[in-house]
Design a protein around this motif. Structure first.
Motif, short mmCIF file in Angstrom:
data_model
loop_
_atom_site.label_atom_id
_atom_site.label_comp_id
_atom_site.label_asym_id
_atom_site.label_seq_id
_atom_site.Cartn_x
_atom_site.Cartn_y
_atom_site.Cartn_z
N THR A 1 0.87 -1.09 0.08
CA THR A 1 -0.42 -0.21 -0.20
C THR A 1 0.72 1.32 0.01
OG1 THR A 1 -1.58 -1.01 1.45
CG2 THR A 1 -2.14 0.90 2.06
N ASP A 2 1.53 1.23 1.28
CA ASP A 2 2.78 2.39 1.09
C ASP A 2 3.35 2.70 -0.25
OD1 ASP A 2 2.15 2.45 3.03
OD2 ASP A 2 3.84 2.01 4.36
N ILE A 3 3.85 1.50 -1.57
CA ILE A 3 4.80 1.67 -2.76
C ILE A 3 3.70 2.09 -3.43
CG2 ILE A 3 5.85 0.45 -4.42
CD1 ILE A 3 7.03 -1.80 -1.84
N PHE A 4 2.41 1.86 -2.97
CA PHE A 4 1.47 1.98 -4.52
C PHE A 4 1.22 3.48 -4.34
CE2 PHE A 4 0.37 -1.57 -7.52
CZ PHE A 4 0.86 -2.19 -7.02
N MET B 1 10.06 -3.20 -8.17
CA MET B 1 11.01 -3.89 -8.68
C MET B 1 10.81 -5.47 -7.92
SD MET B 1 14.37 -3.93 -9.96
CE MET B 1 15.76 -5.32 -9.01
N VAL B 2 10.71 -6.49 -8.16
CA VAL B 2 10.17 -7.61 -7.18
C VAL B 2 11.69 -8.40 -7.22
CG1 VAL B 2 9.22 -9.72 -6.55
CG2 VAL B 2 8.01 -7.95 -8.06
N GLU C 1 -1.48 -8.05 -8.33
CA GLU C 1 -0.14 -8.60 -10.01
C GLU C 1 1.23 -8.68 -8.33
OE1 GLU C 1 0.99 -7.34 -13.98
OE2 GLU C 1 0.64 -6.11 -12.79
N VAL C 2 1.24 -7.62 -8.17
CA VAL C 2 2.75 -8.02 -7.75
C VAL C 2 2.81 -8.72 -6.40
CG1 VAL C 2 4.32 -6.08 -5.77
CG2 VAL C 2 3.50 -4.53 -7.96
N ARG D 1 1.47 2.76 -11.92
CA ARG D 1 -0.06 3.09 -12.81
C ARG D 1 -0.32 2.17 -13.65
NH1 ARG D 1 3.84 6.02 -15.74
NH2 ARG D 1 4.32 4.83 -17.65
N SER D 2 0.35 1.42 -14.55
CA SER D 2 -0.12 0.00 -14.84
C SER D 2 -0.01 -1.08 -14.08
CB SER D 2 0.20 -0.16 -16.58
OG SER D 2 1.80 -0.15 -15.59
#
Ligand SMILES: Nc1ncnc2c1ncn2[C@@H]1O[C@H](COP(=O)(O)OP(=O)(O)OP(=O)(O)O)[C@@H](O)[C@H]1O
Ligand SMILES: [Mg+2]
Length: 257
Positions: free
Chosen positions: A203-206, A213-214, A233-234, A227-228
């Motif tokens: 949530t913080d990252i979004f 990057m994973v 998904e992450v 944004r996409s």
């Protein structure tokens, strides 16, 4: 545009542990990159290789397109890169002001530490961060974990870096303090400071990130524009991403450039 940071095919072993395997990373000026992955994925190690806290076994690190060989975090600091470590290294028995200016206490006539100026500047940095540490004269060991983290962040920002790396900055922070930190990150972005944030809280990252990057077991397994993409998904990439996912994303990014 040249990335402010580029890491190519980074490898790092700790004895039998292969902590990083051929990891590529790039960061554009003013960009906020989220770095995510399970425990032990290699996130902190990758960032320590970047700052020179750890030495890589193989691969290249380029700053502004130029190859570097940092032997200590001081070398990366000299080029404007600051990292707030997960186990932030502060001196508990010194006060807040001393910690913020540790190792570079303002001097008067080149001889004596200018205490008045040091505490005034420390106060100023904390106010800009909206950190409610009661006093810059308080010993750091008397502060809560979250406040100590804020002091570490204030210290990093006071160097006016071009790149800041946050390793799990919100892990110890309250909801309010997290909001303030995310605001600070957005403000730093407006000042064109590039940032990397390691966090388990998607949530913080979004909320603040441009891209995520994973990492998984030392390998890059995905790269997405916020944004996409979606948290779902992450999360899926964190659980079941493969190095092929990362490669495809990299090719797509290169194609778009
Ligand atoms: N100084 C070290 N000595 C030995 N092994 C290390 C060292 N630092 C990291 N490792 C190992 O490297 C691997 C990656 O660790 P790292 O700390 O980079 O993971 P991480 O993604 O930051 O995990 P976490 O989310 O738990 O912070 C782990 O297996 C860890 O045990
Ligand atoms: Mg870590």
């Amino acid at each position: 545009m040249t990335p402010i940071i580029e890491m190519r095919r980074i490898d790092k072993h700790f004895g039998a542990v292969h902590a990083l395997r051929g990891v590529n990373l790039h960061l554009m000026p003013g960009e906020i990159l989220g770095l995510v992955g399970d425990n032990s994925a290699g996130k902190s190690t990758l960032m320590k290789v970047l700052t020179g806290a750890y030495q890589r076994d193989a691969g290249e690190v380029l700053i502004d397109g130029k190859t570097t060989h940092f032997t200590s975090p001081q070398d990366s600091r000299d080029l404007g890169i600051e990292m707030i470590y997960q186990d932030f290294a502060l001196c508990g028995n010194m006060d807040v002001g001393q910690n913020i200016f540790l190792g570079r206490w303002p001097r008067r006539a080149g001889l004596f530490v200018n205490r008045t100026r040091m505490y005034a500047e420390a106060q100023d940095v904390l106010m800009r961060l909206k950190v409610d540490v009661n006093s810059v004269f308080q010993k750091v060991e008397s502060l809560s974990g979250g406040r100590q983290q804020s002091v570490a962040i204030a210290r990093a920002i006071s160097f006016s870096p071009r790149v800041i790396i946050f390793d799990e900055p919100t892990a110890n922070l309250s909801v309010m303090a997290t909001e303030r930190l995310l605001e600070t990150m957005a403000e730093l972005k407006r000042q064109e400071v590039a940032q990397i944030i390691i966090s388990h809280r998607l949530t913080d990252i979004f909320a603040v990130g441009d891209r995520v990057m994973v990492l998984k077991r030392g390998q890059a397994v995905g790269d997405r524009y916020i944004r996409s993409s979606s948290e779902r998904e992450v999360l899926e990439l964190i659980i079941s991403g493969t190095p092929d996912d990362a490669l495809t994303a990299e090719q797509a990014l290169q194609g778009a450039a």
